[in-house]
Design an enzyme around this catalytic site. Sequence first.
Site, PDB file in Angstrom:
ATOM      1  N   LYS A  13      -8.581  -1.243  -1.045  1.00  0.00           N
ATOM      2  CA  LYS A  13      -9.208  -2.566  -0.884  1.00  0.00           C
ATOM      3  C   LYS A  13      -9.703  -2.759   0.550  1.00  0.00           C
ATOM      4  O   LYS A  13     -10.829  -3.203   0.771  1.00  0.00           O
ATOM      5  CB  LYS A  13      -8.199  -3.681  -1.234  1.00  0.00           C
ATOM      6  CG  LYS A  13      -7.605  -3.557  -2.636  1.00  0.00           C
ATOM      7  CD  LYS A  13      -6.589  -4.645  -2.931  1.00  0.00           C
ATOM      8  CE  LYS A  13      -5.356  -4.612  -2.061  1.00  0.00           C
ATOM      9  NZ  LYS A  13      -4.479  -3.440  -2.260  1.00  0.00           N
ATOM     10  N   ARG A  88      -2.215 -12.342  -5.329  1.00  0.00           N
ATOM     11  CA  ARG A  88      -1.115 -11.454  -5.730  1.00  0.00           C
ATOM     12  C   ARG A  88      -0.102 -12.087  -6.655  1.00  0.00           C
ATOM     13  O   ARG A  88       0.839 -11.413  -7.078  1.00  0.00           O
ATOM     14  CB  ARG A  88      -0.374 -10.982  -4.484  1.00  0.00           C
ATOM     15  CG  ARG A  88      -1.234 -10.107  -3.637  1.00  0.00           C
ATOM     16  CD  ARG A  88      -0.371  -9.446  -2.619  1.00  0.00           C
ATOM     17  NE  ARG A  88      -1.210  -9.037  -1.537  1.00  0.00           N
ATOM     18  CZ  ARG A  88      -1.129  -7.851  -0.959  1.00  0.00           C
ATOM     19  NH1 ARG A  88      -0.241  -6.987  -1.336  1.00  0.00           N
ATOM     20  NH2 ARG A  88      -1.933  -7.550   0.011  1.00  0.00           N
ATOM     21  N   ARG A 127      -1.438   7.492   5.937  1.00  0.00           N
ATOM     22  CA  ARG A 127      -2.382   6.530   6.532  1.00  0.00           C
ATOM     23  C   ARG A 127      -2.008   6.188   7.979  1.00  0.00           C
ATOM     24  O   ARG A 127      -0.848   6.024   8.314  1.00  0.00           O
ATOM     25  CB  ARG A 127      -2.389   5.231   5.720  1.00  0.00           C
ATOM     26  CG  ARG A 127      -3.213   4.135   6.388  1.00  0.00           C
ATOM     27  CD  ARG A 127      -3.425   2.943   5.504  1.00  0.00           C
ATOM     28  NE  ARG A 127      -2.196   2.272   5.127  1.00  0.00           N
ATOM     29  CZ  ARG A 127      -2.152   1.190   4.363  1.00  0.00           C
ATOM     30  NH1 ARG A 127      -3.283   0.676   3.898  1.00  0.00           N
ATOM     31  NH2 ARG A 127      -1.019   0.637   4.049  1.00  0.00           N
ATOM     32  N   ARG A 156       1.822   2.027   9.788  1.00  0.00           N
ATOM     33  CA  ARG A 156       2.364   0.719   9.429  1.00  0.00           C
ATOM     34  C   ARG A 156       3.820   0.852   9.007  1.00  0.00           C
ATOM     35  O   ARG A 156       4.170   1.812   8.334  1.00  0.00           O
ATOM     36  CB  ARG A 156       1.544   0.109   8.277  1.00  0.00           C
ATOM     37  CG  ARG A 156       0.350  -0.671   8.760  1.00  0.00           C
ATOM     38  CD  ARG A 156      -0.591  -1.085   7.677  1.00  0.00           C
ATOM     39  NE  ARG A 156      -0.005  -1.686   6.489  1.00  0.00           N
ATOM     40  CZ  ARG A 156      -0.716  -2.223   5.498  1.00  0.00           C
ATOM     41  NH1 ARG A 156      -2.043  -2.238   5.588  1.00  0.00           N
ATOM     42  NH2 ARG A 156      -0.136  -2.727   4.438  1.00  0.00           N
ATOM     43  N   ARG A 167       6.798  -1.896  -2.578  1.00  0.00           N
ATOM     44  CA  ARG A 167       5.486  -2.539  -2.760  1.00  0.00           C
ATOM     45  C   ARG A 167       4.924  -2.233  -4.149  1.00  0.00           C
ATOM     46  O   ARG A 167       4.304  -3.081  -4.781  1.00  0.00           O
ATOM     47  CB  ARG A 167       4.516  -2.080  -1.673  1.00  0.00           C
ATOM     48  CG  ARG A 167       4.851  -2.680  -0.307  1.00  0.00           C
ATOM     49  CD  ARG A 167       4.279  -1.865   0.819  1.00  0.00           C
ATOM     50  NE  ARG A 167       2.842  -1.961   0.909  1.00  0.00           N
ATOM     51  CZ  ARG A 167       2.082  -1.098   1.567  1.00  0.00           C
ATOM     52  NH1 ARG A 167       2.627  -0.063   2.180  1.00  0.00           N
ATOM     53  NH2 ARG A 167       0.779  -1.256   1.606  1.00  0.00           N
TER      54      ARG A 167
HETATM   55  P1  AP5 Z   1      -6.641   1.118   2.208  1.00  0.00           P
HETATM   56  O1  AP5 Z   1      -8.087   0.792   2.157  1.00  0.00           O
HETATM   57  O2  AP5 Z   1      -5.888   0.822   3.467  1.00  0.00           O
HETATM   58  O3  AP5 Z   1      -5.897   0.507   0.931  1.00  0.00           O
HETATM   59  P2  AP5 Z   1      -5.486  -0.983   0.623  1.00  0.00           P
HETATM   60  O4  AP5 Z   1      -5.648  -1.192  -0.837  1.00  0.00           O
HETATM   61  O5  AP5 Z   1      -6.166  -1.947   1.541  1.00  0.00           O
HETATM   62  O6  AP5 Z   1      -3.957  -0.849   0.968  1.00  0.00           O
HETATM   63  P3  AP5 Z   1      -2.988  -1.826   1.737  1.00  0.00           P
HETATM   64  O7  AP5 Z   1      -1.701  -1.039   1.901  1.00  0.00           O
HETATM   65  O8  AP5 Z   1      -3.579  -2.368   2.998  1.00  0.00           O
HETATM   66  O9  AP5 Z   1      -2.827  -2.921   0.696  1.00  0.00           O
HETATM   67  P4  AP5 Z   1      -1.703  -3.859   0.575  1.00  0.00           P
HETATM   68  O10 AP5 Z   1      -2.261  -4.717  -0.463  1.00  0.00           O
HETATM   69  O11 AP5 Z   1      -0.353  -3.335   0.289  1.00  0.00           O
HETATM   70  O12 AP5 Z   1      -1.512  -4.392   2.074  1.00  0.00           O
HETATM   71  P5  AP5 Z   1      -2.010  -5.694   2.789  1.00  0.00           P
HETATM   72  O13 AP5 Z   1      -2.366  -5.328   4.161  1.00  0.00           O
HETATM   73  O14 AP5 Z   1      -2.977  -6.441   1.965  1.00  0.00           O
HETATM   74  O15 AP5 Z   1      -6.498   2.665   1.841  1.00  0.00           O
HETATM   75  C1  AP5 Z   1      -5.242   3.319   1.897  1.00  0.00           C
HETATM   76  C2  AP5 Z   1      -5.439   4.721   2.507  1.00  0.00           C
HETATM   77  O16 AP5 Z   1      -6.227   5.484   1.605  1.00  0.00           O
HETATM   78  C3  AP5 Z   1      -6.178   4.714   3.855  1.00  0.00           C
HETATM   79  O17 AP5 Z   1      -5.626   5.714   4.681  1.00  0.00           O
HETATM   80  C4  AP5 Z   1      -7.628   5.064   3.486  1.00  0.00           C
HETATM   81  O18 AP5 Z   1      -8.277   5.751   4.534  1.00  0.00           O
HETATM   82  C5  AP5 Z   1      -7.430   5.941   2.257  1.00  0.00           C
HETATM   83  N1  AP5 Z   1      -8.497   5.840   1.274  1.00  0.00           N
HETATM   84  C6  AP5 Z   1      -9.180   4.731   0.887  1.00  0.00           C
HETATM   85  N2  AP5 Z   1     -10.087   5.029  -0.069  1.00  0.00           N
HETATM   86  C7  AP5 Z   1      -9.946   6.367  -0.306  1.00  0.00           C
HETATM   87  C8  AP5 Z   1     -10.616   7.285  -1.187  1.00  0.00           C
HETATM   88  N3  AP5 Z   1     -11.581   6.890  -2.019  1.00  0.00           N
HETATM   89  N4  AP5 Z   1     -10.214   8.589  -1.172  1.00  0.00           N
HETATM   90  C9  AP5 Z   1      -9.222   8.996  -0.316  1.00  0.00           C
HETATM   91  N5  AP5 Z   1      -8.584   8.182   0.562  1.00  0.00           N
HETATM   92  C10 AP5 Z   1      -8.942   6.893   0.558  1.00  0.00           C
HETATM   93  O19 AP5 Z   1      -0.668  -6.547   2.779  1.00  0.00           O
HETATM   94  C11 AP5 Z   1       0.452  -6.132   3.529  1.00  0.00           C
HETATM   95  C12 AP5 Z   1       1.594  -7.101   3.312  1.00  0.00           C
HETATM   96  O20 AP5 Z   1       1.195  -8.435   3.714  1.00  0.00           O
HETATM   97  C13 AP5 Z   1       2.058  -7.260   1.859  1.00  0.00           C
HETATM   98  O21 AP5 Z   1       2.964  -6.256   1.467  1.00  0.00           O
HETATM   99  C14 AP5 Z   1       2.709  -8.646   1.935  1.00  0.00           C
HETATM  100  O22 AP5 Z   1       3.953  -8.605   2.556  1.00  0.00           O
HETATM  101  C15 AP5 Z   1       1.757  -9.415   2.845  1.00  0.00           C
HETATM  102  N6  AP5 Z   1       0.679 -10.072   2.102  1.00  0.00           N
HETATM  103  C16 AP5 Z   1      -0.669  -9.882   2.273  1.00  0.00           C
HETATM  104  N7  AP5 Z   1      -1.358 -10.647   1.421  1.00  0.00           N
HETATM  105  C17 AP5 Z   1      -0.443 -11.323   0.674  1.00  0.00           C
HETATM  106  C18 AP5 Z   1      -0.544 -12.245  -0.395  1.00  0.00           C
HETATM  107  N8  AP5 Z   1      -1.734 -12.626  -0.888  1.00  0.00           N
HETATM  108  N9  AP5 Z   1       0.598 -12.740  -0.913  1.00  0.00           N
HETATM  109  C19 AP5 Z   1       1.811 -12.401  -0.424  1.00  0.00           C
HETATM  110  N10 AP5 Z   1       1.959 -11.515   0.573  1.00  0.00           N
HETATM  111  C20 AP5 Z   1       0.855 -10.979   1.123  1.00  0.00           C
END
Ligand code: AP5
Length: 213
Positions: A13, A88, A127, A156, A167
């Site tokens: 994402k 979420r 990552r 991270r 997660r």
């Molecule tokens: P990446 O693009 O970083 O994936 P992502 O889906 O954004 O993963 P996140 O871990 O950031 O999502 P998340 O939802 O757990 O974390 P968030 O920061 O939102 O890609 C991952 C890796 O794969 C990278 O290294 C990238 O280079 C690689 N990649 C991408 N595309 C690829 C491809 N096609 N082929 C190969 N490699 C590829 O949230 C973190 C925390 O914040 C949560 O756990 C929670 O505690 C809190 N939080 C955030 N939002 C909320 C909410 N709405 N409600 C409650 N808590 C929340």
Amino acid sequence: MNIVLFGKPGAGKGTQAPRLAEALTVPTLATGDVLRAAAQAGTPLGLKAKDYMDRGALVPDDVILGIVRETLAQAKYAGGVILDGVVRTVPQAEGLRDALASLGRQVDAVLNFDVSNDEIVRRLSSRLVCSSCQTPYMSGAVGDACAKCGGKLVRRKDDEPDAIRNRLEVFERQTAPVFEWYRTHGARVATVSATGSVEEVTKRALAALGRPA
Ligand code: AP5
């Protein structure tokens, strides 16, 4: 357009959001980035969120909906938003619906980025993210500085094995039902295969939005 990017942690994402933002000229809101920046700055919001995030648990809905309402009220977001990391939980889906409705808007599309758990674990365990602008990278594919802003690349805390496992469990239990909620509430939903190259995934996402690249 108001677009929700949906998918497991690590589905891509955060990689796709800026690419879609550029293609569609719509700004992004990434709640994870907002919360990590607040934690780094040591603000009350950040201190409250950090413990949840480090464990891989969800931050409470009221905190998230506060960020969403505050963001949508900004002029920059008047023409639409790409939401990365919201929604979420079902209460967040309801809160977002109400916040958009108060502005005469609605969720126009929900894109579900689909990847296997094995691929998720592979991606998250290798990552690195920029400590400044939060751009994600695959370790091994980059040096130790961000190609965009020169910031230091770090791992991270929630990419440790225990937090990744947690997660994924949290996603299945609390977040997966949200896609069904959208399906049954009349939103335009599409599942996009998120394996293959980053460019291929962007093309599929744009095609699902009826905007071929
Ligand atoms: P990446 O693009 O970083 O994936 P992502 O889906 O954004 O993963 P996140 O871990 O950031 O999502 P998340 O939802 O757990 O974390 P968030 O920061 O939102 O890609 C991952 C890796 O794969 C990278 O290294 C990238 O280079 C690689 N990649 C991408 N595309 C690829 C491809 N096609 N082929 C190969 N490699 C590829 O949230 C973190 C925390 O914040 C949560 O756990 C929670 O505690 C809190 N939080 C955030 N939002 C909320 C909410 N709405 N409600 C409650 N808590 C929340």
